[in-house]
Design an enzyme around this catalytic site. Structure first.
Site, PDB file in Angstrom:
ATOM      1  N   ASP A 125     101.510 -77.189 -29.761  1.00  0.00           N
ATOM      2  CA  ASP A 125     101.831 -76.868 -31.161  1.00  0.00           C
ATOM      3  C   ASP A 125     103.282 -76.411 -31.296  1.00  0.00           C
ATOM      4  OD1 ASP A 125      99.382 -77.519 -32.255  1.00  0.00           O
ATOM      5  OD2 ASP A 125      98.555 -75.495 -32.078  1.00  0.00           O
ATOM      6  N   LYS A 166      90.614 -71.969 -28.468  1.00  0.00           N
ATOM      7  CA  LYS A 166      92.001 -72.047 -27.967  1.00  0.00           C
ATOM      8  C   LYS A 166      92.377 -70.855 -27.076  1.00  0.00           C
ATOM      9  CE  LYS A 166      94.407 -74.851 -31.406  1.00  0.00           C
ATOM     10  NZ  LYS A 166      95.472 -74.870 -32.421  1.00  0.00           N
ATOM     11  N   GLY A 187     100.163 -65.682 -41.788  1.00  0.00           N
ATOM     12  CA  GLY A 187      99.071 -65.833 -40.829  1.00  0.00           C
ATOM     13  C   GLY A 187      99.503 -65.299 -39.474  1.00  0.00           C
ATOM     14  N   SER A 246      91.879 -86.359 -34.414  1.00  0.00           N
ATOM     15  CA  SER A 246      92.470 -86.613 -33.089  1.00  0.00           C
ATOM     16  C   SER A 246      91.986 -87.913 -32.439  1.00  0.00           C
ATOM     17  CB  SER A 246      92.218 -85.430 -32.165  1.00  0.00           C
ATOM     18  OG  SER A 246      92.870 -84.299 -32.680  1.00  0.00           O
ATOM     19  N   THR A 278      90.367 -77.052 -29.702  1.00  0.00           N
ATOM     20  CA  THR A 278      90.660 -76.540 -31.040  1.00  0.00           C
ATOM     21  C   THR A 278      89.761 -75.344 -31.334  1.00  0.00           C
ATOM     22  OG1 THR A 278      91.023 -77.200 -33.327  1.00  0.00           O
ATOM     23  CG2 THR A 278      89.160 -78.244 -32.217  1.00  0.00           C
ATOM     24  N   GLY A 316      97.432 -66.176 -36.433  1.00  0.00           N
ATOM     25  CA  GLY A 316      96.572 -66.790 -35.420  1.00  0.00           C
ATOM     26  C   GLY A 316      97.402 -67.624 -34.453  1.00  0.00           C
ATOM     27  N   GLY A 317      96.714 -68.525 -33.738  1.00  0.00           N
ATOM     28  CA  GLY A 317      97.384 -69.346 -32.735  1.00  0.00           C
ATOM     29  C   GLY A 317      98.496 -70.202 -33.327  1.00  0.00           C
TER      30      GLY A 317
HETATM   31  P1  NAP Z   1      93.370 -68.898 -36.490  1.00  0.00           P
HETATM   32  O1  NAP Z   1      93.798 -68.628 -35.087  1.00  0.00           O
HETATM   33  O2  NAP Z   1      91.934 -68.711 -36.893  1.00  0.00           O
HETATM   34  O3  NAP Z   1      94.302 -67.991 -37.460  1.00  0.00           O
HETATM   35  C1  NAP Z   1      94.168 -68.058 -38.864  1.00  0.00           C
HETATM   36  C2  NAP Z   1      95.026 -66.974 -39.514  1.00  0.00           C
HETATM   37  O4  NAP Z   1      94.796 -67.050 -40.928  1.00  0.00           O
HETATM   38  C3  NAP Z   1      94.648 -65.549 -39.096  1.00  0.00           C
HETATM   39  O5  NAP Z   1      95.773 -64.697 -39.214  1.00  0.00           O
HETATM   40  C4  NAP Z   1      93.610 -65.202 -40.174  1.00  0.00           C
HETATM   41  O6  NAP Z   1      93.437 -63.818 -40.391  1.00  0.00           O
HETATM   42  C5  NAP Z   1      94.250 -65.815 -41.387  1.00  0.00           C
HETATM   43  N1  NAP Z   1      93.261 -66.040 -42.423  1.00  0.00           N
HETATM   44  C6  NAP Z   1      92.108 -66.758 -42.326  1.00  0.00           C
HETATM   45  N2  NAP Z   1      91.437 -66.697 -43.506  1.00  0.00           N
HETATM   46  C7  NAP Z   1      92.175 -65.910 -44.321  1.00  0.00           C
HETATM   47  C8  NAP Z   1      92.007 -65.463 -45.661  1.00  0.00           C
HETATM   48  N3  NAP Z   1      90.930 -65.819 -46.396  1.00  0.00           N
HETATM   49  N4  NAP Z   1      92.941 -64.635 -46.198  1.00  0.00           N
HETATM   50  C9  NAP Z   1      94.038 -64.267 -45.466  1.00  0.00           C
HETATM   51  N5  NAP Z   1      94.256 -64.664 -44.196  1.00  0.00           N
HETATM   52  C10 NAP Z   1      93.334 -65.473 -43.638  1.00  0.00           C
HETATM   53  O7  NAP Z   1      93.735 -70.391 -36.907  1.00  0.00           O
HETATM   54  P2  NAP Z   1      94.992 -71.253 -36.411  1.00  0.00           P
HETATM   55  O8  NAP Z   1      94.604 -72.080 -35.254  1.00  0.00           O
HETATM   56  O9  NAP Z   1      96.163 -70.362 -36.327  1.00  0.00           O
HETATM   57  O10 NAP Z   1      95.146 -72.279 -37.646  1.00  0.00           O
HETATM   58  C11 NAP Z   1      95.617 -71.846 -38.900  1.00  0.00           C
HETATM   59  C12 NAP Z   1      95.758 -73.041 -39.838  1.00  0.00           C
HETATM   60  O11 NAP Z   1      96.733 -73.941 -39.311  1.00  0.00           O
HETATM   61  C13 NAP Z   1      94.473 -73.865 -39.997  1.00  0.00           C
HETATM   62  O12 NAP Z   1      94.399 -74.312 -41.321  1.00  0.00           O
HETATM   63  C14 NAP Z   1      94.674 -75.025 -39.056  1.00  0.00           C
HETATM   64  O13 NAP Z   1      93.959 -76.194 -39.468  1.00  0.00           O
HETATM   65  C15 NAP Z   1      96.171 -75.244 -39.197  1.00  0.00           C
HETATM   66  N6  NAP Z   1      96.766 -75.873 -38.012  1.00  0.00           N
HETATM   67  C16 NAP Z   1      97.413 -77.034 -38.202  1.00  0.00           C
HETATM   68  C17 NAP Z   1      98.030 -77.660 -37.137  1.00  0.00           C
HETATM   69  C18 NAP Z   1      98.767 -78.941 -37.365  1.00  0.00           C
HETATM   70  O14 NAP Z   1      99.061 -79.623 -36.379  1.00  0.00           O
HETATM   71  N7  NAP Z   1      99.074 -79.289 -38.602  1.00  0.00           N
HETATM   72  C19 NAP Z   1      97.957 -77.093 -35.842  1.00  0.00           C
HETATM   73  C20 NAP Z   1      97.280 -75.886 -35.685  1.00  0.00           C
HETATM   74  C21 NAP Z   1      96.686 -75.285 -36.798  1.00  0.00           C
HETATM   75  P3  NAP Z   1      92.212 -63.037 -39.671  1.00  0.00           P
HETATM   76  O15 NAP Z   1      92.575 -63.034 -38.195  1.00  0.00           O
HETATM   77  O16 NAP Z   1      92.243 -61.702 -40.317  1.00  0.00           O
HETATM   78  O17 NAP Z   1      90.986 -63.850 -39.970  1.00  0.00           O
END
Ligand code: NAP
Length: 269
Positions: A99, A63, A124, A14, A59, A126-127
């Site tokens: 997002d 969040k 997934g 960022s 982040t 999450g957020g």
């Molecule tokens: P988050 O809120 O922590 O959610 C992650 C999700 O993935 C949850 O459902 C989690 O399940 C699941 N997960 C994590 N480890 C896992 C595993 N080993 N096996 C199965 N499921 C698993 O994270 P987030 O903010 O949503 O971000 C998710 C991904 O998107 C990250 O890689 C992040 O870098 C990416 N992202 C990218 C952008 C972009 O602009 N490109 C923006 C935002 C996020 P549990 O709740 O059971 O742990």
């Protein structure tokens, strides 16, 4: 002064992306990485107010918890229950979630995908998954299936939009051929894992992995080699940053300069 609050905060792209934009717009602003431990988040937000910061990004893992320290939320942030952008308006701090716009802009501008009437699978809960589901719903997707290892979390995401259902995590790979668009919103792939190892992909399908470092995950590589279209998460990262910049500055973001800076930064890792 602006910055990004996260913990741990390693290799955030960022600052590089925003400084490229500040230079292009001739803004005398600085954007810093702020590693903030979860128990110090309240102090950090008080600090933003006291220092007169223009705003900030938020982040993982802040969040959702940051919401309790803010004065108001945008409709996207409120419905998703997660904030990635803080805007300071006088003494008030407003939480936004860019997002949603970032993913929609990536689909339309970078991928050239019109998802209206499409069947979509989101992995997934999450957020990021919530933002993607909201963006797909607003873009007119015909059906959105959500799959996550915790079914209760997936159900929480399906509640955000209409035409949305949960599909079982253990058997999700078998269902992949049914979908026009598959989005990975888990961190699986950052370390070379392929979360859909048993899935088959084909022409006419599109795969988006939100992971941007590495820029190309095994999932995207395999989907592409099977004839599907595949993208990593760098495009969404740039578009969500552009949407944050618009909120802070009121100016149109220089997307190309931000994109080039992001690509250079990720290739140096
Ligand atoms: P988050 O809120 O922590 O959610 C992650 C999700 O993935 C949850 O459902 C989690 O399940 C699941 N997960 C994590 N480890 C896992 C595993 N080993 N096996 C199965 N499921 C698993 O994270 P987030 O903010 O949503 O971000 C998710 C991904 O998107 C990250 O890689 C992040 O870098 C990416 N992202 C990218 C952008 C972009 O602009 N490109 C923006 C935002 C996020 P549990 O709740 O059971 O742990």
């Amino acid at each position: 002064m602006l910055g990004v609050l996260g913990w741990p905060l390693e290799h955030s792209l960022s600052p590089v992306i925003h400084h490229a934009a500040f230079r292009r717009l001739d803004l005398d602003w600085v954007y810093l990485p702020f590693p903030v431990e979860p128990e110090r988040l309240a102090d950090a937000i008080t600090g933003l107010r006291a220092l007169g910061a223009i705003g900030a990004n938020v982040t993982m893992p802040h969040k959702e918890t940051v919401i309790r320290y803010l004065d108001d939320l945008s409709s996207d942030a409120r419905s998703i229950g997660a904030v990635n952008t803080i805007q300071r308006l006088g003494d008030r701090l407003i939480g936004h979630n860019t997002d949603v716009d970032g993913f929609a802009a990536f689909l339309a501008d970078d991928a050239g995908l019109d998802v209206s009437g499409s069947r979509c699978l989101v992995l997934g809960a999450g957020g990021a998954a919530r933002a993607v589901v909201r963006a797909l719903d607003m873009s007119g997707a015909a059906q959105v299936c959500v799959s996550a290892r915790r079914p209760d979390q997936a159900d929480g995401v399906t509640a955000l939009a209409g035409r949305t259902e949960r599909t079982d995590w253990a058997t999700v790979a078998e269902r992949v051929p049914e979908f026009d668009l598959v989005v990975n919103a888990t961190p699986l792939g950052m370390n070379e894992e392929d979360l859909l190892l048993d899935a088959t992909f084909g022409e006419g399908q599109a795969i988006v992995d939100l992971i941007y470092d590495p820029p190309m995950t095994p999932l995207v590589e395999r989907a592409r080699s099977a004839g599907a279209a595949g993208w990593g998460g760098l495009g969404m990262l740039v578009h969500q940053a552009a949407a944050s910049l618009r909120i802070w500055s009121g100016q149109e973001a220089p997307i190309e300069a931000m994109s080039v800076a992001a690509m250079h930064a990720v290739s140096r890792h």
